[in-house]
Design an enzyme around this catalytic site. Structure first.
Site, PDB file in Angstrom:
ATOM      1  N   THR A 195      -1.403   5.757   2.673  1.00 45.89           N
ATOM      2  CA  THR A 195      -2.659   5.014   2.664  1.00 45.89           C
ATOM      3  C   THR A 195      -2.738   4.094   3.881  1.00 45.89           C
ATOM      4  OG1 THR A 195      -2.636   5.046   0.246  1.00 45.89           O
ATOM      5  CG2 THR A 195      -4.065   3.433   1.279  1.00 45.89           C
TER       6      THR A 195
ATOM      7  N   LEU B  34       0.867  -1.180   0.000  1.00 43.35           N
ATOM      8  CA  LEU B  34       0.000   0.000   0.000  1.00 43.35           C
ATOM      9  C   LEU B  34       0.900   1.226   0.000  1.00 43.35           C
ATOM     10  CD1 LEU B  34      -2.808  -0.697   2.663  1.00 43.35           C
ATOM     11  CD2 LEU B  34      -3.011  -0.836   0.182  1.00 43.35           C
ATOM     12  N   ASP B  35       0.458   2.291  -0.647  1.00 44.06           N
ATOM     13  CA  ASP B  35       1.227   3.532  -0.629  1.00 44.06           C
ATOM     14  C   ASP B  35       1.422   4.014   0.809  1.00 44.06           C
ATOM     15  OD1 ASP B  35       1.109   3.416  -3.384  1.00 44.06           O
ATOM     16  OD2 ASP B  35      -0.540   4.852  -3.542  1.00 44.06           O
ATOM     17  N   ARG B  36       2.516   4.681   1.043  1.00 43.67           N
ATOM     18  CA  ARG B  36       2.867   5.115   2.409  1.00 43.67           C
ATOM     19  C   ARG B  36       1.761   5.923   3.093  1.00 43.67           C
ATOM     20  NH1 ARG B  36       8.833   6.821   4.479  1.00 43.67           N
ATOM     21  NH2 ARG B  36       8.308   6.782   6.695  1.00 43.67           N
TER      22      ARG B  36
END
Length: 231
Positions: free
Chosen positions: A71, A67-69
Site C-alpha cells: 500500500t 500501512l501494509d507493504r
C-alpha cells in the site's frame, strides 16, 4: 507543499516539525522491521533526521501506525517520546481522520455504503476473513465507501475507516465482490507490475497534539497512468 529529497533517501516528506514527521510511503516499503530483514521505512526516516540535523548518537523515532507493504500513502512518525503517546491517543479516540482511495475492477453494489463485518485474522497466511456475524476471535470492522469516479476498466472508491483492523479495507471490499487492483491475496486476478496494490492512504486530518493547530495533508498519488487518470 510536498518535498522530494535526494535519491540518497528516496523519501517524500509531506510535513515535518519538531514533534512529528509525515511521509508518503512507496509501494514495497515496510514501515517497521519484520522477519524479511528488509530495511524499514522507520530506519530511512531516522537516517534522514540524523543527517539533516547533524545529530550525534541514536535518533528517536516512534511508529504511530502502519500501512501494509504493498500500500502507498501517508505515514505519521513521532520525533519525540513525549508526543508518541499523544498521537497514539488520537488514533485510539479516532481523532485522526484518514481517507483512502482504492481502485477496484467491479462496480460496488451501491454508490455509497457502510460495511460492517467481523474480521478474523489467520496468522498462518497473514489474511483476514470477513464474516457477517461475530465468530470466535473476530473483531468488529466498520468502513464507509463511496464511488467517486468511473474509469474505463476500474472504479475509484473513497474509503473512510471507523476501525483499524488487519487488512480491513482489503478484506471488506473483497467481501462485496470488489477486490483491490493487484491484490492477489484478496481475490484480484493478477498482480500489479511493481507488486503494489492500488490502495493509497490519501488524506489525513487531525489537531496537532502539541501545537494545537489543524494538520490537513494530501499525499500525491503514485505516478502511473491509471492513478493519473483519477485526478
Amino acid at each position: 507543499m510536498s518535498k522530494v529529497l535526494s535519491n540518497k533517501y528516496n523519501l517524500q516528506v509531506l510535513h515535518e516539525d519538531n514533534h512529528i514527521i509525515i511521509v508518503n510511503k512507496r509501494a514495497g516499503d515496510i514501515v517497521q522491521g519484520d522477519k524479511t530483514g528488509d530495511k524499514p521505512l522507520s530506519d530511512v526516516v531516522k537516517e534522514y533526521i540524523k543527517d539533516k540535523y547533524n545529530k550525534p548518537g541514536n535518533v528517536y523515532l516512534g511508529t504511530v501506525h502502519r500501512l501494509d507493504r504493498p500500500t502507498t500513502g501517508l505515514v505519521i512518525f513521532a520525533k519525540t517520546s513525549k508526543v508518541l503517546p499523544r498521537l497514539n491517543k488520537l488514533f485510539l479516540s479516532k481523532d485522526i481522520k484518514k481517507t483512502y482511495w482504492a481502485l477496484v475492477k467491479n462496480q460496488p453494489p451501491k454508490q455509497e455504503d457502510t460495511l460492517i463485518n467481523w474480521l478474523k485474522k489467520n496468522p498462518k497466511n497473514n489474511k483476514s476473513t470477513a464474516y457477517s456475524k461475530e465468530v470466535i476471535d473476530s473483531k468488529k470492522a466498520i468502513l464507509h465507501y463511496k464511488l467517486i469516479k468511473k474509469l474505463d476498466s476500474y472504479f475509484l472508491l473513497e474509503v473512510n475507516l471507523e476501525t483499524g483492523r488487519h487488512h480491513q479495507i482489503r478484506a471488506q471490499l473483497s467481501n462485496i465482490g470488489c477486490p483491490i487492483k493487484g491484490d492477489l491475496k484478496y481475490g484480484f486476478d493478477r498482480s500489479n507490475k511493481d507488486a503494489s496494490i492500488s490502495l493509497h492512504a490519501k488524506h489525513i486530518d487531525f489537531i496537532h497534539p502539541v501545537k494545537k493547530e489543524n494538520i490537513s495533508i494530501d499525499a500525491p498519488l503514485p505516478d502511473d497512468a491509471l492513478w493519473n487518470a483519477c485526478l
